[in-house]
Design a protein around this motif. Structure first.
Motif, PDB file in Angstrom:
ATOM      1  N   LEU A   1       0.886  -1.353   0.067  1.00  0.00           N
ATOM      2  CA  LEU A   1      -0.031  -0.030  -0.082  1.00  0.00           C
ATOM      3  C   LEU A   1       0.857   1.095  -0.067  1.00  0.00           C
ATOM      4  O   LEU A   1       1.629   1.067   1.052  1.00  0.00           O
ATOM      5  N   HIS A   2       0.884   2.184  -1.060  1.00  0.00           N
ATOM      6  CA  HIS A   2       1.790   3.186  -1.139  1.00  0.00           C
ATOM      7  C   HIS A   2       1.143   4.426  -0.607  1.00  0.00           C
ATOM      8  O   HIS A   2       1.873   5.211  -0.220  1.00  0.00           O
TER       9      HIS A   2
ATOM     10  N   ALA B   1       4.946  -0.586   4.590  1.00  0.00           N
ATOM     11  CA  ALA B   1       6.605  -0.962   4.920  1.00  0.00           C
ATOM     12  C   ALA B   1       7.019  -1.693   3.624  1.00  0.00           C
ATOM     13  O   ALA B   1       7.969  -1.255   2.901  1.00  0.00           O
ATOM     14  N   ALA B   2       6.170  -2.487   3.303  1.00  0.00           N
ATOM     15  CA  ALA B   2       6.434  -3.263   1.669  1.00  0.00           C
ATOM     16  C   ALA B   2       6.598  -2.271   0.662  1.00  0.00           C
ATOM     17  O   ALA B   2       7.484  -2.540  -0.302  1.00  0.00           O
TER      18      ALA B   2
ATOM     19  N   THR C   1      12.027   4.374   7.669  1.00  0.00           N
ATOM     20  CA  THR C   1      11.447   3.000   7.079  1.00  0.00           C
ATOM     21  C   THR C   1      10.724   3.075   5.699  1.00  0.00           C
ATOM     22  O   THR C   1      10.233   2.185   5.118  1.00  0.00           O
ATOM     23  N   GLY C   2      11.040   4.195   4.868  1.00  0.00           N
ATOM     24  CA  GLY C   2      10.521   4.405   3.792  1.00  0.00           C
ATOM     25  C   GLY C   2       8.983   4.851   3.891  1.00  0.00           C
ATOM     26  O   GLY C   2       8.483   5.149   2.603  1.00  0.00           O
ATOM     27  N   ILE C   3       8.596   5.060   5.039  1.00  0.00           N
ATOM     28  CA  ILE C   3       6.990   5.509   5.039  1.00  0.00           C
ATOM     29  C   ILE C   3       7.171   6.868   5.666  1.00  0.00           C
ATOM     30  O   ILE C   3       7.480   7.150   6.744  1.00  0.00           O
TER      31      ILE C   3
END
Ligand SMILES: NC(=O)c1ccc[n+]([C@@H]2O[C@H](COP(=O)([O-])OP(=O)(O)OC[C@H]3O[C@@H](n4cnc5c(N)ncnc54)[C@H](OP(=O)(O)O)[C@@H]3O)[C@@H](O)[C@H]2O)c1
Length: 334
Positions: free
Chosen positions: A116-117, A160-161, A235-237
């Motif tokens: 989920l972006h 996160a994915a 975390t990239g989020i």
């Protein structure tokens, strides 16, 4: 200056006068900017949520429309596909204020949507009297704060994915401008009047006032976005709060008819109100960072008045309260 003048900044006058200055990183995201990206928009059945969903779909996102009424959801799904031919929005049914329903929905979505972006916490309301959810939470606290907090926590693996995939350069959204996943909290300029109520989150003390409850929980959303930004750093989020200004939506005309009549023609269109959320979804990651409060594509102060400033201890207490009031597991079965 426009913001402090409120009427100038929040109405369509603010939007129209700022828009010509939106160049470079603040320009409209390019066509296809969200191609290959998946977004979830809460409160998608009306007003700004619908406009946000359409704006995201126009940029190429796969949009999941979170509604609490399946029939309304179907109508909105048709409106989105009517506005954006080729879009394939999905209707998701969940009551964001009911934590058990949020847990059910998050678990179901995670099984279907591994990456989920974008998560847009847009659902909101302004009640005329104090009401509680079936779980005993004051309604604005539940819908604006506890539900969004729990949804963010439970959907973190999918966020996160998506963030990791983008950071590793293997996202199939090769054209998107970001390179991370993003969580947006749609707050309100009304929050400027209120401090963070860490001593009475359920509004049990004093005479209840729906406008104050709304503004208190909108203040909490800004603090919550800041806490989540800290929690998710690296975390990239990324996490952002924003306010849309004043837009003509069923929410405004239904909850504040007098206000809607007076400001009337100066209210923004839903699309203008949704503009900053859509821009934050597609803007370059370097332009937005994390943890800021946005309006009309620019970071704004979270406080204008000294009496609303909270201390780090108050923020920590608020963050602890939210975790306690919105646990990841149902306390009855845990
Ligand atoms: N319009 C403005 O000028 C303005 C200004 C500042 C901030 N905002 C914020 O922008 C957001 C959208 O507002 P709006 O003006 O578009 O209002 P709106 O037309 O009333 O839309 C609100 C949306 O939230 C949904 N919702 C309410 N309670 C919910 C729940 N328990 N679970 C799931 N969904 C729920 C509603 O669903 P139903 O259709 O089922 O009721 C509706 O889709 C809100 O957070 C609001 O505070 C708006």
């Amino acid at each position: 200056m426009l913001d402090r003048g409120i009427v100038g900044g929040y109405t369509k006058l603010g939007y129209l006068s700022r828009r010509p200055g939106w160049t470079g990183d603040r320009a409209d995201p390019p066509a296809g900017a969200l191609h290959g990206r998946t977004a979830l928009v809460t409160g998608a059945s009306s007003g700004l949520g619908e406009a946000t969903a359409i704006g995201l779909a126009r940029l190429g996102a796969r949009v999941h429309l979170l509604v609490r009424d399946a029939d309304k959801g179907e109508q909105i799904r048709r409106r989105v596909t009517g506005a954006v031919p080729g879009a394939a929005p999905r209707v998701e049914v969940c009551d964001v204020g009911e934590l058990a329903d949020v847990r059910r929905f998050a678990s179901d979505l995670l099984a279907r949507v591994p990456e989920l972006h974008l998560l847009v916490h847009n659902a909101g309301l302004l009640p005329d009297q104090r009401r509680e959810t079936s779980e005993g939470n004051e309604l604005t606290l539940a819908v604006h704060v506890l539900g969004p907090h729990l949804l963010t926590a439970l959907l973190r693996p999918a966020l996160a994915a998506a963030g990791n995939a983008a950071l590793a350069g293997r996202s199939n959204g090769a054209t998107h401008a970001g390179g991370d996943s993003r969580v947006l909290f749609v707050s309100s300029g009304g929050m400027y009047a209120q401090p963070l109520k860490d001593d009475d989150p359920q509004y049990r003390e004093g005479r209840y006032n729906g406008t104050a409850a709304y503004a208190r929980t909108k203040r909490m959303q800004v603090a919550l976005a800041g806490e989540w930004a800290r929690e998710l750093a690296g975390t990239g989020i990324s996490v952002h709060a924003l306010h849309p200004g004043w837009a003509a939506t069923p929410g405004i005309t239904g909850s504040l008819p007098g206000f809607a009549r007076v400001v009337g023609p100066l209210l923004r269109t839903p699309e203008q109100g949704a503009d900053t959320a859509v821009w934050l979804a597609g803007a370059p990651a370097r332009a937005i960072g994390t943890g800021q409060f946005w309006h009309d594509r620019a970071p704004r102060p979270a406080h204008y008045f000294p009496h609303t400033r909270e201390t780090p201890a108050q923020r920590a207490r608020f963050w602890a309260q939210v975790q306690r009031l919105a646990p990841r597991h149902d306390p009855a079965t845990a």
